[in-house]
Design a protein around this motif. Structure first.
Motif, PDB file in Angstrom:
ATOM      1  N   PRO A  40     -16.487 -16.052   3.174  1.00 28.46           N
ATOM      2  CA  PRO A  40     -15.099 -15.900   2.839  1.00 28.46           C
ATOM      3  C   PRO A  40     -15.399 -14.531   1.362  1.00 28.46           C
ATOM      4  CG  PRO A  40     -16.103 -18.160   2.898  1.00 28.46           C
ATOM      5  CD  PRO A  40     -17.158 -17.251   3.106  1.00 28.46           C
ATOM      6  N   VAL A  41     -14.351 -13.978   1.618  1.00 26.15           N
ATOM      7  CA  VAL A  41     -14.258 -12.791   0.512  1.00 26.15           C
ATOM      8  C   VAL A  41     -12.933 -12.556  -0.083  1.00 26.15           C
ATOM      9  CG1 VAL A  41     -16.005 -11.576   1.617  1.00 26.15           C
ATOM     10  CG2 VAL A  41     -13.923 -10.897   2.478  1.00 26.15           C
ATOM     11  N   ASP A  58     -17.998 -11.711  -2.745  1.00 27.83           N
ATOM     12  CA  ASP A  58     -18.069 -13.161  -1.827  1.00 27.83           C
ATOM     13  C   ASP A  58     -17.879 -14.193  -3.089  1.00 27.83           C
ATOM     14  OD1 ASP A  58     -20.187 -13.455  -3.584  1.00 27.83           O
ATOM     15  OD2 ASP A  58     -21.851 -13.208  -1.950  1.00 27.83           O
ATOM     16  N   GLU A  59     -17.923 -15.476  -2.560  1.00 29.01           N
ATOM     17  CA  GLU A  59     -17.689 -16.765  -3.487  1.00 29.01           C
ATOM     18  C   GLU A  59     -18.281 -16.769  -4.704  1.00 29.01           C
ATOM     19  OE1 GLU A  59     -15.707 -19.841  -0.911  1.00 29.01           O
ATOM     20  OE2 GLU A  59     -17.676 -19.531  -0.514  1.00 29.01           O
ATOM     21  N   ASN A  60     -19.580 -15.952  -5.024  1.00 31.24           N
ATOM     22  CA  ASN A  60     -20.350 -15.815  -6.089  1.00 31.24           C
ATOM     23  C   ASN A  60     -20.059 -14.570  -6.695  1.00 31.24           C
ATOM     24  OD1 ASN A  60     -21.690 -18.167  -5.718  1.00 31.24           O
ATOM     25  ND2 ASN A  60     -23.063 -17.307  -3.936  1.00 31.24           N
ATOM     26  N   TRP A  78      -8.230 -18.538  -3.896  1.00 39.11           N
ATOM     27  CA  TRP A  78      -8.884 -18.276  -2.783  1.00 39.11           C
ATOM     28  C   TRP A  78     -10.256 -18.662  -2.804  1.00 39.11           C
ATOM     29  CZ3 TRP A  78     -13.634 -15.454  -2.542  1.00 39.11           C
ATOM     30  CH2 TRP A  78     -14.015 -14.821  -3.751  1.00 39.11           C
ATOM     31  N   ASN A  79     -10.813 -19.465  -4.058  1.00 46.53           N
ATOM     32  CA  ASN A  79     -12.360 -19.560  -4.137  1.00 46.53           C
ATOM     33  C   ASN A  79     -12.592 -21.054  -4.624  1.00 46.53           C
ATOM     34  OD1 ASN A  79     -15.230 -19.835  -4.900  1.00 46.53           O
ATOM     35  ND2 ASN A  79     -15.071 -17.696  -5.739  1.00 46.53           N
ATOM     36  N   ALA A  80     -13.124 -22.074  -3.884  1.00 49.80           N
ATOM     37  CA  ALA A  80     -13.148 -23.301  -4.165  1.00 49.80           C
ATOM     38  C   ALA A  80     -14.321 -23.519  -5.071  1.00 49.80           C
ATOM     39  CB  ALA A  80     -13.685 -24.260  -2.914  1.00 49.80           C
TER      40      ALA A  80
END
Length: 464
Positions: free
Chosen positions: A5-6, A23-25, A441-443
């Protein structure tokens, strides 16, 4: 293979146009850069090649969507400010993307300020020093009087970040980080558009204001993703600090300009502050940021060339000069003997070092220390403009001077009652643009490790 996921971020500068996938990080997993040759407007003045930029956005996105390893969850945009794209009813640009460096007609400018209360009062209310085309609202005022037919055809005037968002979402919005940055459009006292915007028929040309952290559905074909409304790049670069630090701070963003940003200072601008290049703009949550700037990076470039030429050195040598407190103490003692005092904290606009005789220095290292001493004196005078009236305990420095040990040690000495840090972060503007829409967008929780800090303690008795 599981897709990563990006978030896709377009970071559009005057020179470089970049696309990042985070990315999510918030680690960069893909990067692409482009540069376009400028074209000229109808007066022969250089301007952005809007058609090339638009094609680049579309082609870059198609390329990303073809890659099987990524799942694009959202897209957002940051871009330089003071630049409008004027679109018609069908969403097509009506005219070139005029450069904010284009000279502004003096008579028209005088007529504007005479009509709306005079320069002093107007600049105070709008927190916008008189900057000609760099006050982007003035570009629309000029169009109304110089190109009335074009002005009539205009459906919306969109700042560049919002135009880029419009290309993908099909939805036209304005954003407070662009509207609130030295545009002449925003009344900071009323928290609304200035009265002239309505009187001149501009209000109907302004797309609805949307929150800077909001998203809308995409119309450009691809995966099921959302689109941010776009951010002014200076506001975007501040977001990682606002996310990571709750205690009041000042950020010194150092490059060609050294800009002191204080998001925790709500005091109105004075006449003197406006004359000294102090202004306010809006951060992404809609709160004012007090800012002051001086041409520090440019001055460094010029004076380093002068020192290198005089002492027959390579300019690259000055990137790694170690801090020597004994040289600083010697220079300050000599300064005190000459003037009977230490340098004035009000010295801001003029570089003292430009007038210094290089033959008076024993070495190029001594000359360079004196130059940085003079430069930090200017920096303190500039930063003081945004510090006064607020309770700031920390100063973060990012950009070029954060890597300069002499600058950082002298700055720490100038502020013994504050914690001074060199901060480093790859692609602060792009990361800030992604963080603005994090929740869409980011959990994962907001990251707290994207800024590296190096603390500078006061280790000598130099005083500024």
């Amino acid at each position: 293979m599981q897709k990563i996921p990006v978030v896709a971020i377009f970071d559009v500068g005057k020179t470089n146009k970049k696309l990042f996938l985070f990315d999510e990080n918030y680690k960069i997993v893909y990067e692409k850069s482009a540069r376009f040759t400028e074209i000229v407007d109808e007066d022969g003045f250089p301007c952005e090649n809007l058609e090339s930029l638009q094609l680049s956005v579309y082609n870059s996105l198609r390329e990303v969507f073809r890659r099987q390893e990524y799942e694009v969850k959202a897209i957002n945009f940051s871009a330089y400010g003071a630049s409008f794209v004027c679109i018609d009813e069908e969403g097509k640009p009506l005219c070139p993307l005029y450069s904010y460096l284009k000279p502004y007609p003096e008579e028209l400018q005088k007529h504007f300020y005479d009509t709306y209360g005079g320069e002093e009062e107007f600049t105070k209310v709008t927190a916008s020093p008189v900057l000609g085309s760099l006050n982007s609202g003035m570009q629309l005022y000029r169009m109304k009087y110089e190109k009335p037919e074009l002005f009539k055809q205009m459906k919306y005037a969109l700042h560049l970040p919002q135009y880029l968002s419009y290309l993908i979402s099909g939805e036209a919005y304005s954003d407070i980080t662009s509207i609130g940055c030295h545009t002449n459009l925003w009344d900071f006292q009323k928290g609304a558009y200035h009265a002239w915007v309505k009187e001149e028929g501009l209000l109907e040309k302004m797309a609805p204001l949307a929150p800077s952290d909001s998203v809308v559905p995409a119309t450009f074909p691809g995966s099921n993703y959302m689109v941010g409304v776009g951010l002014h790049d200076s506001s975007a670069a501040l977001i990682p600090y606002l996310v990571n630090f709750q205690e009041p701070f000042v950020l010194l963003s150092t490059g060609t300009w050294c800009i002191s940003l204080n998001p925790f200072n709500s005091t109105p601008l004075t006449k003197e502050e406006l004359q000294r290049d102090c202004l306010r703009f809006m951060q992404y949550k809609g709160k004012p940021v007090k800012a002051a700037r001086f041409f520090g990076g440019y001055e460094h470039e010029q004076q380093v060339k002068r020192i290198a030429a005089h002492f027959n050195q390579n300019t690259a040598h000055y990137k790694t000069v170690a801090f020597d407190p004994e040289i600083i103490n010697k220079l300050q003692r000599e300064q005190a003997l000459v003037s009977g005092t230490t340098p004035s904290k009000n010295r801001l606009q003029e570089s003292v070092f430009a007038q210094r005789d290089l033959a008076s220095f024993a070495s190029d290292t001594e000359a360079y220390h004196q130059f940085i001493l003079d430069l930090v004196t200017q920096q303190v005078a500039s930063t003081q403009l945004v510090l006064e009236g607020s309770d700031v305990k920390r100063i973060f420095v990012d950009g070029g001077f954060s890597k300069n040990a002499i600058y950082m040690n002298l700055l720490a000495a100038a502020y013994p009652d504050k914690e001074v840090f060199a901060a480093s972060m790859a692609q602060a503007t792009a990361i800030g643009t992604a963080l603005a829409i994090h929740r869409h967008w980011n959990a994962k929780p907001l990251p707290n490790d994207i800024i590296e800090l190096k603390y500078y303690a006061v280790t000598h008795d130099a005083k500024l």
